[in-house]
Design a protein around this motif. Sequence first.
Motif, PDB file in Angstrom:
ATOM      1  N   ALA A 144       0.847  -1.195   0.000  1.00 55.68           N
ATOM      2  CA  ALA A 144       0.000   0.000   0.000  1.00 55.68           C
ATOM      3  C   ALA A 144       0.884   1.248   0.000  1.00 55.68           C
ATOM      4  O   ALA A 144       2.084   1.180   0.270  1.00 55.68           O
ATOM      5  CB  ALA A 144      -0.916  -0.006   1.207  1.00 55.68           C
ATOM      6  N   ASN A 164       2.862   4.211  -5.528  1.00 53.08           N
ATOM      7  CA  ASN A 164       1.557   3.588  -5.372  1.00 53.08           C
ATOM      8  C   ASN A 164       1.539   2.299  -6.203  1.00 53.08           C
ATOM      9  O   ASN A 164       1.061   2.258  -7.320  1.00 53.08           O
ATOM     10  CB  ASN A 164       0.461   4.542  -5.819  1.00 53.08           C
ATOM     11  CG  ASN A 164      -0.872   4.134  -5.251  1.00 53.08           C
ATOM     12  OD1 ASN A 164      -1.045   2.984  -4.836  1.00 53.08           O
ATOM     13  ND2 ASN A 164      -1.807   5.046  -5.211  1.00 53.08           N
ATOM     14  N   LEU A 166       0.029  -0.568  -6.403  1.00 55.31           N
ATOM     15  CA  LEU A 166      -1.101  -1.273  -6.997  1.00 55.31           C
ATOM     16  C   LEU A 166      -1.916  -0.403  -7.948  1.00 55.31           C
ATOM     17  O   LEU A 166      -2.754  -0.897  -8.679  1.00 55.31           O
ATOM     18  CB  LEU A 166      -1.995  -1.838  -5.894  1.00 55.31           C
ATOM     19  CG  LEU A 166      -1.262  -2.879  -5.047  1.00 55.31           C
ATOM     20  CD1 LEU A 166      -1.998  -3.144  -3.765  1.00 55.31           C
ATOM     21  CD2 LEU A 166      -1.076  -4.158  -5.828  1.00 55.31           C
ATOM     22  N   ALA A 167      -1.657   0.905  -7.950  1.00 60.06           N
ATOM     23  CA  ALA A 167      -2.432   1.773  -8.832  1.00 60.06           C
ATOM     24  C   ALA A 167      -1.613   2.220 -10.031  1.00 60.06           C
ATOM     25  O   ALA A 167      -2.103   2.905 -10.896  1.00 60.06           O
ATOM     26  CB  ALA A 167      -2.931   2.993  -8.055  1.00 60.06           C
ATOM     27  N   PRO A 169       0.447   1.309 -13.448  1.00 62.12           N
ATOM     28  CA  PRO A 169       0.470   0.196 -14.412  1.00 62.12           C
ATOM     29  C   PRO A 169       1.760  -0.629 -14.357  1.00 62.12           C
ATOM     30  O   PRO A 169       1.716  -1.850 -14.388  1.00 62.12           O
ATOM     31  CB  PRO A 169       0.338   0.910 -15.759  1.00 62.12           C
ATOM     32  CG  PRO A 169      -0.343   2.184 -15.457  1.00 62.12           C
ATOM     33  CD  PRO A 169       0.087   2.572 -14.071  1.00 62.12           C
ATOM     34  N   THR A 252      -4.997  -7.550  -7.525  1.00 60.83           N
ATOM     35  CA  THR A 252      -5.285  -6.324  -8.280  1.00 60.83           C
ATOM     36  C   THR A 252      -6.619  -6.372  -9.014  1.00 60.83           C
ATOM     37  O   THR A 252      -7.026  -5.376  -9.593  1.00 60.83           O
ATOM     38  CB  THR A 252      -4.207  -6.073  -9.348  1.00 60.83           C
ATOM     39  OG1 THR A 252      -4.220  -7.180 -10.259  1.00 60.83           O
ATOM     40  CG2 THR A 252      -2.838  -5.937  -8.744  1.00 60.83           C
ATOM     41  N   PRO A 256      -4.522  -1.694 -12.298  1.00 56.65           N
ATOM     42  CA  PRO A 256      -5.399  -0.570 -12.653  1.00 56.65           C
ATOM     43  C   PRO A 256      -5.770  -0.614 -14.137  1.00 56.65           C
ATOM     44  O   PRO A 256      -4.935  -1.002 -14.934  1.00 56.65           O
ATOM     45  CB  PRO A 256      -4.523   0.645 -12.368  1.00 56.65           C
ATOM     46  CG  PRO A 256      -3.131   0.155 -12.552  1.00 56.65           C
ATOM     47  CD  PRO A 256      -3.130  -1.276 -12.120  1.00 56.65           C
TER      48      PRO A 256
ATOM     49  N   PRO C 208      -8.815   2.754  -6.857  1.00 59.45           N
ATOM     50  CA  PRO C 208      -8.915   3.079  -8.284  1.00 59.45           C
ATOM     51  C   PRO C 208      -9.590   1.983  -9.113  1.00 59.45           C
ATOM     52  O   PRO C 208     -10.006   2.231 -10.237  1.00 59.45           O
ATOM     53  CB  PRO C 208      -7.466   3.285  -8.722  1.00 59.45           C
ATOM     54  CG  PRO C 208      -6.630   2.743  -7.630  1.00 59.45           C
ATOM     55  CD  PRO C 208      -7.438   2.754  -6.382  1.00 59.45           C
ATOM     56  N   ASN C 209      -9.698   0.769  -8.556  1.00 63.19           N
ATOM     57  CA  ASN C 209     -10.372  -0.292  -9.294  1.00 63.19           C
ATOM     58  C   ASN C 209     -11.863  -0.369  -9.009  1.00 63.19           C
ATOM     59  O   ASN C 209     -12.526  -1.305  -9.437  1.00 63.19           O
ATOM     60  CB  ASN C 209      -9.754  -1.648  -8.963  1.00 63.19           C
ATOM     61  CG  ASN C 209      -8.426  -1.811  -9.636  1.00 63.19           C
ATOM     62  OD1 ASN C 209      -8.211  -1.310 -10.731  1.00 63.19           O
ATOM     63  ND2 ASN C 209      -7.523  -2.495  -8.972  1.00 63.19           N
ATOM     64  N   MET C 258      -5.532   6.878  -1.107  1.00 61.39           N
ATOM     65  CA  MET C 258      -5.669   5.729  -1.997  1.00 61.39           C
ATOM     66  C   MET C 258      -5.661   4.416  -1.225  1.00 61.39           C
ATOM     67  O   MET C 258      -4.790   4.202  -0.391  1.00 61.39           O
ATOM     68  CB  MET C 258      -4.505   5.715  -2.979  1.00 61.39           C
ATOM     69  CG  MET C 258      -4.567   6.848  -3.940  1.00 61.39           C
ATOM     70  SD  MET C 258      -5.774   6.474  -5.190  1.00 61.39           S
ATOM     71  CE  MET C 258      -4.739   6.634  -6.588  1.00 61.39           C
ATOM     72  N   SER C 260      -6.335  -0.035  -1.643  1.00 58.31           N
ATOM     73  CA  SER C 260      -6.174  -1.035  -2.689  1.00 58.31           C
ATOM     74  C   SER C 260      -7.077  -2.227  -2.460  1.00 58.31           C
ATOM     75  O   SER C 260      -6.980  -3.218  -3.154  1.00 58.31           O
ATOM     76  CB  SER C 260      -4.724  -1.491  -2.716  1.00 58.31           C
ATOM     77  OG  SER C 260      -4.300  -1.794  -1.421  1.00 58.31           O
ATOM     78  N   ASN C 264      -8.580  -2.629   3.479  1.00 59.57           N
ATOM     79  CA  ASN C 264      -7.782  -1.427   3.497  1.00 59.57           C
ATOM     80  C   ASN C 264      -8.693  -0.191   3.516  1.00 59.57           C
ATOM     81  O   ASN C 264      -8.445   0.797   4.207  1.00 59.57           O
ATOM     82  CB  ASN C 264      -6.966  -1.454   2.211  1.00 59.57           C
ATOM     83  CG  ASN C 264      -5.711  -0.615   2.264  1.00 59.57           C
ATOM     84  OD1 ASN C 264      -5.209  -0.205   1.244  1.00 59.57           O
ATOM     85  ND2 ASN C 264      -5.225  -0.344   3.453  1.00 59.57           N
ATOM     86  N   GLU C 409     -12.624   1.490 -16.782  1.00 60.96           N
ATOM     87  CA  GLU C 409     -11.517   1.517 -15.820  1.00 60.96           C
ATOM     88  C   GLU C 409     -10.188   1.676 -16.543  1.00 60.96           C
ATOM     89  O   GLU C 409      -9.304   2.418 -16.094  1.00 60.96           O
ATOM     90  CB  GLU C 409     -11.483   0.206 -15.008  1.00 60.96           C
ATOM     91  CG  GLU C 409     -12.323   0.260 -13.748  1.00 60.96           C
ATOM     92  CD  GLU C 409     -12.508  -1.111 -13.140  1.00 60.96           C
ATOM     93  OE1 GLU C 409     -11.625  -1.972 -13.309  1.00 60.96           O
ATOM     94  OE2 GLU C 409     -13.562  -1.343 -12.503  1.00 60.96           O
ATOM     95  N   ALA C 410     -10.038   0.948 -17.651  1.00 54.08           N
ATOM     96  CA  ALA C 410      -8.793   1.033 -18.414  1.00 54.08           C
ATOM     97  C   ALA C 410      -8.657   2.432 -19.022  1.00 54.08           C
ATOM     98  O   ALA C 410      -7.585   3.042 -18.972  1.00 54.08           O
ATOM     99  CB  ALA C 410      -8.760  -0.031 -19.493  1.00 54.08           C
ATOM    100  N   GLN C 413      -7.590   5.376 -16.721  1.00 56.57           N
ATOM    101  CA  GLN C 413      -6.157   5.571 -16.485  1.00 56.57           C
ATOM    102  C   GLN C 413      -5.593   6.582 -17.483  1.00 56.57           C
ATOM    103  O   GLN C 413      -4.796   7.441 -17.128  1.00 56.57           O
ATOM    104  CB  GLN C 413      -5.412   4.231 -16.624  1.00 56.57           C
ATOM    105  CG  GLN C 413      -5.782   3.191 -15.577  1.00 56.57           C
ATOM    106  CD  GLN C 413      -5.467   3.651 -14.186  1.00 56.57           C
ATOM    107  OE1 GLN C 413      -4.406   4.216 -13.933  1.00 56.57           O
ATOM    108  NE2 GLN C 413      -6.389   3.416 -13.256  1.00 56.57           N
TER     109      GLN C 413
END
Lengths: 307, 275, 437
Positions: A144, A164, A166-167, A169, A252, A256, C208-209, C258, C260, C264, C409-410, C413
């Motif tokens: 995290a 970051n 996990l966020a 690419p 994930t 992302p 973000p997901n 943020m 994940s 969390n 979502e893609a 980004q």
Amino acid sequence: MSSSMNNISMQSTKSKRLIQGLKKNTIGWTFILLAILGISAFYLYPMIQAFLLSLQSGMGSNLDYVGLDNYVRLFNDPTFLKALSNTMLFLIIQVPVMIVLALVFSVMLNDPTLKLRGFFRTAIFLPAVTSLVAYAVIFKYLFAQDGFINDFLINMNILSDPINFLADPFWAKITIIIAITWRWTGYNMIFYLSALQNVDKSIYEAARIDGASSIQQFFYITIPVLKPIILFTSIVSTIGTLQLFDEVMNITSGGPGNETLTISMYIYNLSFEYTPDFGYAATVSYVILLLVVVFSFIQFKVAGDRS
Amino acid sequence: MNKIKRIFTYVFLSIATFVSIFPFLWMCISMTNKSVDVTRGRLIPGSHLFENITNLFQNYNIITSIVNSLIVAVITTVLTLLIGSLAGYGFEIFRSKGKDVVFNILILSMMIPFAAIMIPLYRLFGRISATAPLFGIDTLAAVILPTVITAFFVFFFRQNTKMFARDLVEAGRMDGLGEIGIFFRIFVPSMKTTYAAAAIIAFMNSWNNYLWPLIVLQSPENHTIPLLISTLGAGYSPDYGVIMTAIVIATLPTALVFFLMQKHFVAGMMGSVKG
Amino acid sequence: MLKNVFKRFSWLLGLALLITMLAACSEDDQTQGSANDSGDEGTSEFEGSLLAWAWDQNFNVAALEIAQNYFDEELKMEIVDSSSADIVQRLNAGLSSGTMKGMPNIVLIEDGRAQTFLRSYPNAFYPIGEYFNTDDFASYKIAPTSYDGKQYGLPFDTGVTGLFYRKDILEEAGYSEEDLQNITWGEYVDIAIEVKEKTGTAMISLDPNDLGIIRMMLQSAGSWYTTPDDEINIENNDALKLALENYKKLMDSEAVYMVSDWSNYIGSFNNGDAATVPTGNWMAPSIEQAESQAGLWRVAPIPRLDIDGAKNAANLGGSSWYVLNIDGKEKAAEFLGQTFGSNKDFYQDLVTEIGAIGTFKAASEGEAYQIEDDFFGGQKLIYKFSQWMEDIPQIDSGINTNGIEGILEAEMQNYLKGESLEDVLNNTQEQAENQFK
């Protein structure tokens, strides 16, 4: 080397051998019969059904035959192409690293004079048996933005700002690679450890007397002797990575965006997450099959296996 | 020089050990904490262990699940070892062109994702249910059947048979042992470590198997451990302390099997058999 | 060598052909029907035990158990508790294979997934419109639970959303309780930036997901990713444009913490790392588990999009009961109709015993809904939610929401990285049309 001497007696025993050979052959088939029956019923037969399914498309149980349309659709599907390239990336980077690490561990842990061997072995194997649900939760804490990894790197002055993981690419892919390697290295180690027991110790002793260093012993004795098993683990790991699902799903969820989406995860989405299209999902599965066949063929050739 | 190498080995292994067991230690600490502390990432042991255990054992059928998982895993392991090694041995020792072709076809079956064959397989078991309900949907047998006969173990035993000294087979034939006798009296005892490794993997695969049991086992009294753990996390406000407790308990059997089996991995044990 | 390869493949091919033929032959004797039509209509003389699938032992499963007390007949019911995702997989396997053995009589399905099931497996579900009156329920629940003019689902819990906030932190930044009533998402973002500047605490924690926040914004304006007739509605969707602009402004500011992962996420506000939690009412128990924050939290109506006709109300989550078209369907429908479908007293029990807020409108007149919640400074939490629930704009989320969101979502980004909004929306529209046409 004695084949020329045997030439004379060969003629007379040829027919006898033929009968013996036939008998041996029959016994051979009985050894493998159960496996053939079981695998045909529970795997090959459903695989054929899945292939027929891959020629159909539609929502849920409203399926229609569409011929090869699904296979054509693959090439125009950006999500599939993304999943394919992600999966290949994981494969190319992760499998070699893991195989080498597992080999190193197994050679180290095979040393009979090493203290706490059982403890080290169990510890390194432990990730493979840990429930995925739990380790995914913990991995996410570790990586995290305010997690342990960032704190550690900042304290060591390697980083100035937290990543970051996990966020992002790029870093999300790295995190997945770390996670798979962490989980499966100990698993692969077992195959090597068990195979190493079947290596004649006297070969090493002879090598040592000849003044071979341990690095030389590793490359000229251990690796060649373990070749069948190295081949086995690399094929199995290739299959595992091409079918990679659990880690991505739990860590994930493919994000992302779709940056860590794998082919298997896409199959799951097509079957259960989106409106179910089992036909197209089966098509994507057959792509995995095709890839594994190609890679296994290459690996068999590189390893020079007799088959 | 040798000493430096030794120290390097220990340092390297210690780091690897720490990295490997750290998440497990985290779980062990988490099982002593309340859910809210687990979600906060607290890494200090708490005093909630007893509550978590009571909650788990009183509100969920964890004992049933453990028993089910044990039954499935033990039967699967024994049968897998037997069928897999017979076939792996057969393919390698009685090698022929025809068998190699069959072998290649069998290997294909481990290359397709399970998700693809899951629904056809389920339909197959639907039909088995109609004629032999004891092996049909919602029975432990339905979980065991497709997992005991896998190409994976046939392949594994075949590759290991390649490392087996073939002259032992010839010697056995000279001594007048039948082919089955050679397999059980010579091959099996001299491949102990291979069997140990296979036992670990088979047990572990079975113990952690999720997708197929999920589909085929519906009644709670048939649920295995991974299904129970999945249920634990299903609520709108899951109790992470209880989940961690269940997971630590679920991890122990495989870890124990590994610890017992790895003792067979002792360098040079083969020597005595090979002479 | 080449010849060798060919030889091997011809073998393979031959065998594959053979097995295919065998498989094709056995295909005929398969029971392909996706539902078991028992034929004899109207028999409620079902003697067996009903089987129900639901998730959450303390919530949905408990609700089913309580409901049995309100049914006028003696009923045998077995309830299987598994996660929502597990139920989706089991149900898909069963319905698509046509193997109805072990399938439940009653099953709980999330509203967002219901259309997928209803349309993918025609005849697998039993229409239960005759067993209750749809007008008795919050109107937004009807579209997702009905298909082709027939009512299949019995609406259960609401996912009505609210803006949970930390009164102490917002006051420190200079905002009173009034300042947070009926605001727009644009105002919310401005407050967010201010709060972060003045207090150092993030306004919101986001994964973000998880695009749940976009869904809430869209629904407040009565808009969605698709039109009611399933056309992809992305590139010319003003509500979506505004929603994405708000989202980007928020993400670009320092005001987002943020996360994940779900645990969390919960940890973030339990730890005091986020000043507000705009989400469904079902989050209340997770907020309340941080006992040290008792009295500091309040709830306000969810912000709305700055568009004509938008309401300060939206839905996130929630699910409904369905009856499968198998033996016992009449009994199952009767049971649901008599309890969840019409019994006001039963809903009082649901609130007091498990904190479940149904979508049965008459229920909110009951006493249990008037309870004051000390954790939230004595606010009548349940009553507030039940009032907002009636304002939720009705939308038809169709069958492709999850698929479209995967694409979005893609693309999101790229948007966050600086690509223009127009390009992002056009790309999303194009990909979605390719995939879902």
